[in-house]
Design a protein around this motif. Structure first.
Motif, PDB file in Angstrom:
ATOM      1  N   ASN A   1       2.448  52.496  -1.436  1.00  0.00           N
ATOM      2  CA  ASN A   1       1.703  53.746  -1.335  1.00  0.00           C
ATOM      3  C   ASN A   1       0.933  53.784  -0.024  1.00  0.00           C
ATOM      4  O   ASN A   1      -0.122  53.152   0.119  1.00  0.00           O
ATOM      5  N   ASN A   2       1.445  54.534   0.944  1.00  0.00           N
ATOM      6  CA  ASN A   2       0.778  54.686   2.234  1.00  0.00           C
ATOM      7  C   ASN A   2       0.065  56.032   2.363  1.00  0.00           C
ATOM      8  O   ASN A   2      -0.232  56.473   3.476  1.00  0.00           O
ATOM      9  N   LEU A   3      -0.210  56.675   1.219  1.00  0.00           N
ATOM     10  CA  LEU A   3      -1.017  57.892   1.216  1.00  0.00           C
ATOM     11  C   LEU A   3      -2.494  57.504   1.242  1.00  0.00           C
ATOM     12  O   LEU A   3      -2.853  56.332   1.128  1.00  0.00           O
ATOM     13  N   ASP A   4      -3.358  58.509   1.325  1.00  0.00           N
ATOM     14  CA  ASP A   4      -4.798  58.257   1.300  1.00  0.00           C
ATOM     15  C   ASP A   4      -5.375  58.481  -0.092  1.00  0.00           C
ATOM     16  O   ASP A   4      -6.581  58.635  -0.268  1.00  0.00           O
ATOM     17  N   GLU A   5      -4.508  58.509  -1.108  1.00  0.00           N
ATOM     18  CA  GLU A   5      -4.937  58.701  -2.486  1.00  0.00           C
ATOM     19  C   GLU A   5      -3.984  57.966  -3.418  1.00  0.00           C
ATOM     20  O   GLU A   5      -2.895  57.537  -3.015  1.00  0.00           O
ATOM     21  N   GLU A   6      -4.391  57.808  -4.666  1.00  0.00           N
ATOM     22  CA  GLU A   6      -3.561  57.124  -5.650  1.00  0.00           C
ATOM     23  C   GLU A   6      -2.243  57.868  -5.859  1.00  0.00           C
ATOM     24  O   GLU A   6      -2.166  59.084  -5.666  1.00  0.00           O
ATOM     25  N   PHE A   7      -1.236  57.125  -6.275  1.00  0.00           N
ATOM     26  CA  PHE A   7       0.107  57.701  -6.385  1.00  0.00           C
ATOM     27  C   PHE A   7       0.838  57.028  -7.538  1.00  0.00           C
ATOM     28  O   PHE A   7       0.636  55.841  -7.816  1.00  0.00           O
TER      29      PHE A   7
END
Length: 544
Positions: free
Chosen positions: A72-78
């Protein structure tokens, strides 16, 4: 130091207690990132998997062990859910809030799935934070094992066709609209494989004249039922969500939200470009997008406008739905007829009636099932983990078996059911829109659907011979749909509206399929690599 693949094999040996040694392994490594996408001809912030929108297809074979390491390279949970992958005896890997902790930003989680005794056409999608509105979805196909007869010849090609509705705004904005107590606006467009009507190019599928091809069509959208058709070509339906069907021929096909269909088309027309058309159903605003069926020996583009399709005809759609039946003589994932387990000769032990409704709670828009609008536990602990560690936080059986007629109220609704029972669920839709319902972890038989109010006398019209077994079903306005389910998969399973704003605002529940048995034959223990969050963060993976 172990190489990446050797390390993966070592980890699987530790993690997978629920697989058969001789079943093959398929390894995937996914990097989830934000990126610029252009579905409507304008740049948008989308969710990519390995740089792709839509995400990569998963190709597997019955009983394969599918190992997917998601970074997960987003800025939020996934979190990713597997629409239709039943993952027998292991709801810990289901990928929805009630079963699986989301992957924190900058972290990874390895999903361990076995496509045990399954075939067919499915898809995956992100299940949290309205991410589905920005991408992160892709096809998931399960092929039959070699030597298992399939009721049609091997096609010359096999295409994934993901269709859906789309907004110009990304998931962050749409989620904020709902959080501020507003309804979402009407969608901006429709897409085929992530390309809408204003995209730089149309979605194109190239075929050779005289050959037959398989199209696996999934509605990955947020709300709208869609009609799919191909100019000048008939479609032969051969499979629905893991079931080989009677091979009816259609000029157009309704695909409701969350549903998947496999059709065969034969390139038997004059070589040129033909329109592939997707349009929305049951709405006063008509949206259409087109793709291309291109003959490889063609030098001619489109001639004339795209073919029209149905719009608001509920009766037409209901009649078509009733023609979708199981091919009882075809083998499924095993070399025996699909009709050898005859659901119509088993007595149900319980009837559950579930009615959707809309209304206000504390001045905010909510949606409910039997008056209960689902909310997560205050601690954010997934229900499956709370159940496993016996810490409480929810009440099994706190949703009634039938509509009460009361006003909407908030609760963490969990339907209590018993392992190895055979039950009937009736979805009752008193609203004026088509509903779409999905049950994780299970396929069920759609035994009946009709307009008006359901009553015990409605059973007289049930199809108890060759009803289709599938994972998602529609319920027409002011109508009902009845399903039979064999509760043979222990765990905590999400039963939800596939209208994503409704799901987000409470039109869902969890079905706890319970047994006192602690045998691994009935349910596997928590995976060693399971993420722990909420009130179970930092706990041992085994309860004391």
């Amino acid at each position: 130091m172990l190489l990446k693949r050797e390390l993966a094999v070592f980890l699987v040996a530790l993690l997978v207690v629920n697989t058969i040694a001789e079943s093959p392994y398929r390894f995937f490594e996914w990097n989830v990132t934000y990126g610029t996408i252009w579905p409507l001809g304008l740049p948008q912030k989308g969710i990519l998997i390995n740089g792709q929108f839509p995400g990569p297809d998963i190709h597997s074979v019955t009983n394969d062990n599918v190992i997917i390491n998601v970074f997960n390279n987003l800025d939020e949970e996934f979190l990713i859910s597997w629409n239709g992958i039943q993952n027998r005896r292991n709801s810990f890997e289901d990928g929805v809030w009630g079963t699986t902790c989301p992957i924190p930003p900058g972290k990874n989680f390895t999903y361990i799935l076995q496509v045990k005794d399954q075939i067919g056409s499915f898809y995956y999608f992100p299940s949290t934070a309205f991410h589905k509105a920005s991408g992160g979805f892709g096809g998931f196909r399960i092929l039959s094992r070699p030597g298992i007869p399939v009721p049609f010849d091997e096609p010359a090609g096999d295409f994934t066709v993901l269709i859906g509705d789309w907004y110009k705004s990304n998931h962050t904005y749409l989620k904020s609209v709902l959080d501020r107590n507003h309804k979402l606006p009407f969608v901006d467009a429709l897409h085929i494989n992530g390309i809408g009507p204003q995209g730089p190019n149309r979605a194109t599928f190239t075929v050779d004249q005289g050959k037959t091809y398989r199209l696996r069509i999934s509605n990955v959208g947020l709300e709208h039922s869609l009609n799919f058709r191909i100019e000048g070509h008939k479609m032969k339906l051969v499979e629905v969500e893991g079931t080989h069907t009677m091979q009816e021929t259609y000029s157009s096909l309704d695909v409701h939200v969350g549903q998947s269909y496999s059709v065969l088309i034969t390139a038997d027309q004059t070589p040129k470009d033909y329109y592939i058309v997707v349009s929305n159903r049951f709405s006063s605003i008509l949206l259409t997008t087109t793709g291309v069926l291109r003959y490889s020996n063609s030098n001619q583009g489109f001639t004339g406008p795209p073919p029209g399709g149905p719009t608001n005809e509920i009766g037409w759609s209901l009649t078509q739905a009733r023609t979708i039946r199981t091919n009882l003589t075809a083998s499924g994932p095993r070399p025996n007829p699909q009709g050898s387990y005859h659901y119509g000769m088993i007595n149900t032990t319980r009837t559950i009636r579930l009615a959707n409704s809309a209304g206000q709670v504390n001045g905010k828009q909510r949606y409910a099932v039997n008056s209960v609008s689902f909310v997560p536990t205050k601690s954010g602990t997934p229900l499956k983990l709370a159940d496993y560690f016996k810490i409480g936080g929810f009440t099994p059986g706190n949703i009634p078996d039938a509509p009460t007629g009361k006003g909407i109220y908030l609760d963490t609704s969990v339907l209590q059911t018993d392992y190895r029972t055979f039950i009937e669920i009736v979805f009752e839709n008193k609203e004026g829109i088509v509903q779409s319902w999905h049950l994780n972890g299970y396929a069920f038989w759609v035994v009946g659907m009709d307009g008006g109010k359901w009553s015990p006398a409605s059973r007289e019209q049930y199809n108890l011979r060759d009803a289709v077994s599938r994972i998602t079903t529609q319920v027409y306005p002011k109508s009902w749909t009845a399903i039979y389910i064999a509760l043979d998969n222990v765990g905590m399973w999400n039963l939800r509206s596939e209208f994503w704003a409704r799901q987000y605002l409470g039109q869902q529940l969890y079905m706890r399929v319970y047994t006192t048995s602690t045998s691994w034959r009935d349910e596997y223990p928590i995976p060693i690599n399971a993420l722990l969050c909420g009130d179970v963060a930092g706990r041992h993976k085994r309860p004391l």
